[in-house]
Design an enzyme around this catalytic site. Sequence first.
Site, PDB file in Angstrom:
ATOM      1  CD  GLN A  65       5.959  44.684  50.962  1.00 41.85           C
ATOM      2  OE1 GLN A  65       5.826  43.915  50.030  1.00 41.85           O
ATOM      3  NE2 GLN A  65       5.394  45.883  50.964  1.00 41.85           N
ATOM      4  CD  GLU A 120       5.693  48.334  39.737  1.00 45.28           C
ATOM      5  OE1 GLU A 120       6.299  48.836  38.786  1.00 45.28           O
ATOM      6  OE2 GLU A 120       5.942  47.203  40.199  1.00 45.28           O
ATOM      7  CG  ASP A 140       0.280  47.828  48.273  1.00 44.91           C
ATOM      8  OD1 ASP A 140       0.689  47.325  47.209  1.00 44.91           O
ATOM      9  OD2 ASP A 140       0.933  47.783  49.341  1.00 44.91           O
ATOM     10  CG  ASP A 171      -5.162  41.562  54.499  1.00 45.90           C
ATOM     11  OD1 ASP A 171      -6.262  40.964  54.399  1.00 45.90           O
ATOM     12  OD2 ASP A 171      -4.078  41.029  54.242  1.00 45.90           O
ATOM     13  CB  ALA A 172      -6.022  42.404  49.244  1.00 46.88           C
ATOM     14  CG  ASP A 189       0.617  43.844  40.470  1.00 42.18           C
ATOM     15  OD1 ASP A 189       1.512  42.999  40.288  1.00 42.18           O
ATOM     16  OD2 ASP A 189       0.782  45.063  40.278  1.00 42.18           O
TER      17      ASP A 189
END
Length: 345
Positions: A65, A120, A140, A171-172, A189
């Site tokens: 990202q 975050e 995350d 990876d979730a 989230d």
Amino acid sequence: MVGAVQEDIVREWNGLETNGYESRAMTKPQPRAEESKWYEEEIDDDLKLCYALNSVLHRGASKYQEIALIDTKHFGKALIIDGKMQSTEVDEFIYHESLIHPPLLFHPNAKTVFVMGGGEGSAAREVLRHNTVQRVVMCDIDEEVVDFCRTYLSANWGAFSSDKLCLVFNDARAELEKSREKFDVIVGDLADPVEGGPCYQLYTKSFYEHVVKPKLNDRGIFVTQAGPAGVLTHREVFSSIYNTIRHVFKYVKAYTAHVPSFADTWGWVMASDHPFNLTAQEINERIKERVDGELVYLTGESLISSTVLNKSVCQSLQNETHVYTEDDARFIHGHGRARCALTER
């Protein structure tokens, strides 16, 4: 004033510094008197939102990202991922209280929580305010984003340092699939489903049915952020996510709140195989008994009212037929690794 809790958060954000990160950070802009720096977010091909800036604190890219931390004149410091506003210091409490507290309050005694995404740290912060919670797994995929937030978002330092928090970089889906543990609450989230982004597959029926649901304990609750839910935007992904989850769980609640920095109403979907039947008074009693400190946004009455949707959105959700799959996904406008547009006006 928005209350003592939010004042503390704002003070902590205002204490953020860039020392130690200058090698990757942009130099703070020094605009001339007649100029202003602006951050532009493209909402659609013919629609942009503009936020006047004090400075750009950081811009960079990880493997997955693009990330930016900006200091806006109106909303304070703001976290941007792939060109999309994630949260701002002034109103992030609306999003995170709405995401976290409803499932934990409706659950009879939530002890274990799995957070997908949440880089975050704000989601974990709100989870850890519940005195019933004994263990939080935050998973995350992007370690660089988490490391940055863990360093500079001082409002969440307490959450990141908690011995109840287990921080995992993976990876979730892969992490849940391999886990032998089940959870009382699972939280999505996640970034919005954008084409080319890292997580649109985590909004699919197969993921909810074959990965999420089997990892919930009896009376377990799943909740996910579900994108824009305004009169003009709810058909992008919100109605589809709701309908997809409705194919997997027996009881499904969609609810919304206005988030000023998003310039829209936002949506969440909560689901379980057991009914959500608490009254506003019972919710208020659980808030008083379980939650450390005072909530700034949520009350029992506001939580119940947030599930009452306007006629346009309600009809769309009831009439939606699209089911999210890997081969038939819906996306909000934008794409992964978007450029953060900064302009002078």
